[in-house]
Design an enzyme around this catalytic site. Sequence first.
Site, PDB file in Angstrom:
ATOM      1  N   GLN A 136      47.852  33.044  40.139  1.00 27.10           N
ATOM      2  CA  GLN A 136      47.479  33.699  41.272  1.00 27.10           C
ATOM      3  C   GLN A 136      46.036  33.996  41.061  1.00 27.10           C
ATOM      4  OE1 GLN A 136      49.952  36.608  43.838  1.00 27.10           O
ATOM      5  NE2 GLN A 136      48.443  38.099  42.964  1.00 27.10           N
ATOM      6  N   GLY A 137      45.109  33.752  41.786  1.00 26.39           N
ATOM      7  CA  GLY A 137      43.874  33.877  41.675  1.00 26.39           C
ATOM      8  C   GLY A 137      43.304  34.796  42.891  1.00 26.39           C
ATOM      9  N   GLU A 254      56.053  39.694  48.001  1.00 29.32           N
ATOM     10  CA  GLU A 254      56.078  39.830  46.451  1.00 29.32           C
ATOM     11  C   GLU A 254      57.216  40.859  46.310  1.00 29.32           C
ATOM     12  OE1 GLU A 254      52.960  40.780  42.710  1.00 29.32           O
ATOM     13  OE2 GLU A 254      52.428  40.742  45.008  1.00 29.32           O
TER      14      GLU A 254
END
Length: 400
Positions: A136-137, A254
């Site tokens: 994840q960036g 999430e």
Amino acid sequence: MDFGFGAEEEQFRRRARDWLAERLTGGGPYAHAAGLGGPGSEHEGGGARREWERELGRAGWIGLGWQAPEGAYGQRRASLTQQVVWAEEYARLRAPARVGHIGENLLAPTLLAYGSQEQRSRFLPPVARGEELWCQGYSEPDAGSDLAGIRTAARRTAAGTYRVTGQKIWTSLAREADWCFVLARTEPGSRRHHGLSFLLVPMDQPGRIEVRPIRQMSGTSEFNEVFLDGAVAEEVVGGEGNGWTVAMGLLALERGVSTLVQQIGFAAELERVVGAFLASPTSADPVLRERLVRQWAELRTMRWNALRTLGGGPEDPGAPSVAKLLWGGWHRRLGELAVAVRGAAATAGPRDWTPQDPYPLDEAQRLFLFTRADTIYGGSDEIQRNIIAERVLGLPKEPR
């Protein structure tokens, strides 16, 4: 919410338990990998855990909760209760920590919600097979919890692709990942949450992507810096300029069944701390005993809160932030307890250690050091409290 386990769930439990036990216990082919990995120990068994990911994929255990017809992308479909059952058995048999969870639990639901059918058909089957790993960036050196302040820029080329330049930080599994979903600024001069896009970037781009591990207090390197210098991205999810909507949708996803998986792991850690307490001279300390009882009660409360939020009903905009505040603080306190119950012995290394060798940490010491970060990564406590105050309680926004 009535979250009971009926005959169907117990039958599913037996299937899951038998499948896991056959591979992870006794002479099973993955018995050597049982218990490897997890927070503070991501350096353990990388090759074995990647092969384990493929084994899960071959049996259809990846993507149980995807909102898609069974088999559409090579996955089986499970009810919410069955997903909890799978998570419980996975933790009880000490299955290896997942290296594909970012692709399964973050990218895939995001593509199902915001991606095109072509993107789903391209990216979901390799995730379901355990063949492609993701990272994840999001965070940057000057834009960690304040995600709207990112500076990584992506410029569209004449060929319709994007060239991405910037720096991401605290990127878990960046060295192992095949792909990274990157939040970047595609509109020059845009500010805050405007002009952002959600791009899919292949990691194998020598000279354009560099990954540098970040060494932590524990001596391990779970997190990484990622430098992008004209990295090529061909896919944008949700349309150019809609990155903020997609990113916020992902953050809401999430928290889910994965929260319960996390709590089962917490329960196993707490059990080990209690065992160390009972075997230690500190076991007569009433203050430590009370702190351990409180940890147990708080963990039970977190479980019921997670089940409540999974049970449907009106959307609660503060639920993800409340969950993060609860588990972050709880886990950090557990790390403190892990060394407190051992007394002065917790400050010492092995008797045969010499200063010429790397300093070895035992499980309790590593837990203590790693959990100092729990109230920072994934959204700091300060930011979570601001979200609750502003979006739930309607209090004035903090001055920028």
